[in-house]
Design an enzyme around this catalytic site. Structure first.
Site, PDB file in Angstrom:
ATOM      1  N   LYS A 108       0.819  -1.204   0.000  1.00  0.00           N
ATOM      2  CA  LYS A 108       0.000   0.000   0.000  1.00  0.00           C
ATOM      3  C   LYS A 108       0.862   1.268   0.000  1.00  0.00           C
ATOM      4  O   LYS A 108       0.426   2.317  -0.462  1.00  0.00           O
ATOM      5  CB  LYS A 108      -0.929   0.025   1.208  1.00  0.00           C
ATOM      6  CG  LYS A 108      -1.822  -1.200   1.375  1.00  0.00           C
ATOM      7  CD  LYS A 108      -2.820  -1.342   0.244  1.00  0.00           C
ATOM      8  CE  LYS A 108      -4.001  -2.245   0.585  1.00  0.00           C
ATOM      9  NZ  LYS A 108      -3.678  -3.618   0.947  1.00  0.00           N
TER      10      LYS A 108
HETATM   11  C1  PLP Z   1      -4.407  -4.776   0.719  1.00  0.00           C
HETATM   12  C2  PLP Z   1      -3.683  -6.049   0.787  1.00  0.00           C
HETATM   13  C3  PLP Z   1      -4.001  -7.118  -0.070  1.00  0.00           C
HETATM   14  C4  PLP Z   1      -5.154  -7.056  -1.024  1.00  0.00           C
HETATM   15  O1  PLP Z   1      -4.948  -6.129  -2.059  1.00  0.00           O
HETATM   16  P1  PLP Z   1      -6.185  -5.560  -2.885  1.00  0.00           P
HETATM   17  O2  PLP Z   1      -5.600  -4.540  -3.780  1.00  0.00           O
HETATM   18  O3  PLP Z   1      -7.133  -5.004  -1.897  1.00  0.00           O
HETATM   19  O4  PLP Z   1      -6.762  -6.716  -3.622  1.00  0.00           O
HETATM   20  C5  PLP Z   1      -3.219  -8.245   0.004  1.00  0.00           C
HETATM   21  N1  PLP Z   1      -2.193  -8.347   0.888  1.00  0.00           N
HETATM   22  C6  PLP Z   1      -1.879  -7.354   1.731  1.00  0.00           C
HETATM   23  C7  PLP Z   1      -0.764  -7.543   2.682  1.00  0.00           C
HETATM   24  C8  PLP Z   1      -2.607  -6.169   1.710  1.00  0.00           C
HETATM   25  O5  PLP Z   1      -2.285  -5.180   2.540  1.00  0.00           O
END
Ligand code: PLP
Length: 468
Positions: A108
């Site tokens: 993120k």
């Molecule tokens: C947010 C997240 C996901 C999922 O990603 P999306 O874009 O919401 O599908 C998977 N793994 C981790 C560690 C995350 O923080």
């Protein structure tokens, strides 16, 4: 280039409005009116260089390239690895794309650092201040809090589901040490927090009065920023190599970014697997079932405990075009399904749309908690690496395929240290936080608990603004 709502009832807006508004006034998500064709990066092109080119194309003239370059430089300076998203080999023909080298140890950070730069740039220019609302299943909140902490132009309000995030995930969003970041722990699940966010953003009066915007994975800039690492991976394997990406999936932002990279000409071809845990809505949607809002089941990969992936709406919108041309997408079809969903709890996807969805090059694999644990052990035994449970969901799904035509690349979405309880429980090992996270540990946590209720959140936002 302009952006249109997936529900077809809002005016087209430019890149900055799409990014700053987050959600379209009709409740839809913004998608570009057409796909820019972007030259693929060459081997050796830096991450900043590629990010600059891709974001400049998606900005469609709304932000000068030099400004975007400055944002990318500042955003990625905080990463602990110079290539930002390195590829590592986990077995013959099998690779991992490591996306956890940012300040809060999950992918993120990649998009959120850039978004924070974009907001600061725009708000500085306009001399304005905004309130940014973020609903998180665990990692987005930390990335957003850390990226916006101390911003002179932004008040940040984060909603997270109480007791459904790991203590380390919580730390990154509650211990920023900055007074412009506010955190609410709501009694319920992530889908509840996301519904409140959508409701408040869709309330035009409230949104304007509080200068509210959303930075969820529904925010277009996030999707665009995440398409960069897929392009970089393609460059490293060579332009003629088909890559099969396996993407641990929750809200479907990351897997959608892979599709977007392909639409923009940045990939050889589109072949992706959405790896999901027990919350397997993506698997059901791709097999032609209706939109439904089920109960979220808590798993050991909590960032993926999402029942109705928001970004699916963008893929749905694409699939309404009979000939694949963006001009022939039909927002009314999408709006109808989501209206049915909110009125009756289920929204049918038309058969022709379902057919096109199944032909897009995307499939889904469901991985249970038991299989996730098994994969963490197996990866440790085979490579000596400790992977986070989300990454393990991806690696377990990847094992169901053979690397035939080209490599299988699984996204490593978080650092194992973000989930030390699970690592301890499954592997019997400690997963110490890397040095770059130590400031968070030494600061006190700050958050408020409350009901899963839009009025409660409204009231908290009002009080934040009154103080600001
Ligand atoms: C947010 C997240 C996901 C999922 O990603 P999306 O874009 O919401 O599908 C998977 N793994 C981790 C560690 C995350 O923080």
């Amino acid at each position: 280039m302009n952006y249109v709502s997936t529900r077809g009832a809002s005016e087209a807006v430019d890149f900055l409005s799409a990014s700053l508004n987050g959600l379209a006034p009709d409740g839809g998500l913004y998608s570009p009116t057409a796909w820019p064709q972007i030259a693929r990066p060459k081997v050796g092109d830096s991450y900043v260089e590629t990010a600059t080119r891709i974001l400049t194309a998606f900005a469609g003239g709304a932000v000068p390239e030099a400004a975007i370059r400055g944002m990318a430089e500042r955003a990625y300076a905080a990463f602990a690895h110079q290539s930002v998203a390195p590829l590592t080999e986990v077995g013959p023909g099998r690779w991992m794309l490591e996306l956890h080298h940012g300040p809060t140890l999950a992918f993120k950070d990649v998009a959120m650092r850039l978004i924070a730069q974009l907001y600061d740039y725009v708000l500085e220019q306009r001399g304005e201040r905004m309130t940014i609302l973020c609903a998180t299943s665990g990692d987005t909140g930390g990335a957003a809090a850390s990226a916006f902490a101390g911003s002179k132009h932004v008040d940040m309000v984060i909603l997270h589901p109480l007791n459904r995030v790991s203590p380390t995930q919580r730390l990154f969003m509650t211990a920023t040490g900055e007074s412009n970041v506010h955190n609410l722990a709501l009694e319920g699940d992530f889908d509840g927090t996301q519904a409140i966010l959508k409701q408040l953003i869709a309330d035009d009066q409230f949104r304007r009065r509080t200068r509210l915007a959303a930075v969820n994975s529904i925010n277009w800039t996030r999707v665009a920023a995440q398409s960069v690492y897929f392009a970089q991976a393609q460059a490293q394997f060579g332009a003629n190599t088909p890559i099969h990406f396996v993407v641990p999936t929750g809200n479907f932002g990351d897997a959608l970014a892979c599709y977007v990279a392909s639409c923009a000409g940045l990939l050889h071809s589109f072949h992706a697997t959405a790896a999901v845990n027990a919350n397997d809505a993506m698997a059901r949607l791709l097999s032609g079932q209706s939109l439904t809002k089920g109960e979220t089941a808590p798993t050991i990969s909590p960032a993926m405990d999402i029942q109705l992936p928001s970004n699916f709406e963008r893929l749905f919108f694409e699939a309404t075009s009979a000939d694949g041309q963006p001009a022939n997408r039909n927002g009314a079809t999408v709006a109808k399904a989501y209206a049915e969903l909110s009125a009756k709890g289920t929204g049918a996807i038309p058969t022709d749309v379902s057919k096109r969805l199944s032909a897009i090059g995307l499939d889904a694999q469901r991985v249970s908690d038991a299989e996730t644990r098994e994969e963490m052990k197996r990866t440790l035994a085979e490579t000596g690496w400790v992977v986070c449970p989300h990454t393990a969901v991806g690696l377990a799904a990847a094992r169901r395929y053979r690397p035939e035509a080209g490599p299988i690349v699984t996204l490593s979405t978080a650092h194992a240290a973000k989930f030390p309880e699970t690592v301890k429980d499954v592997l019997g090992l400690d997963a110490p936080l890397p040095e770059r996270a130590s400031p968070f540990v030494s600061r006190p946590e700050k958050f408020e608990t409350g009901p899963m209720n839009a009025d409660f959140v409204r009231q908290r936002i009002e009080s934040v603004i009154a103080k600001g």
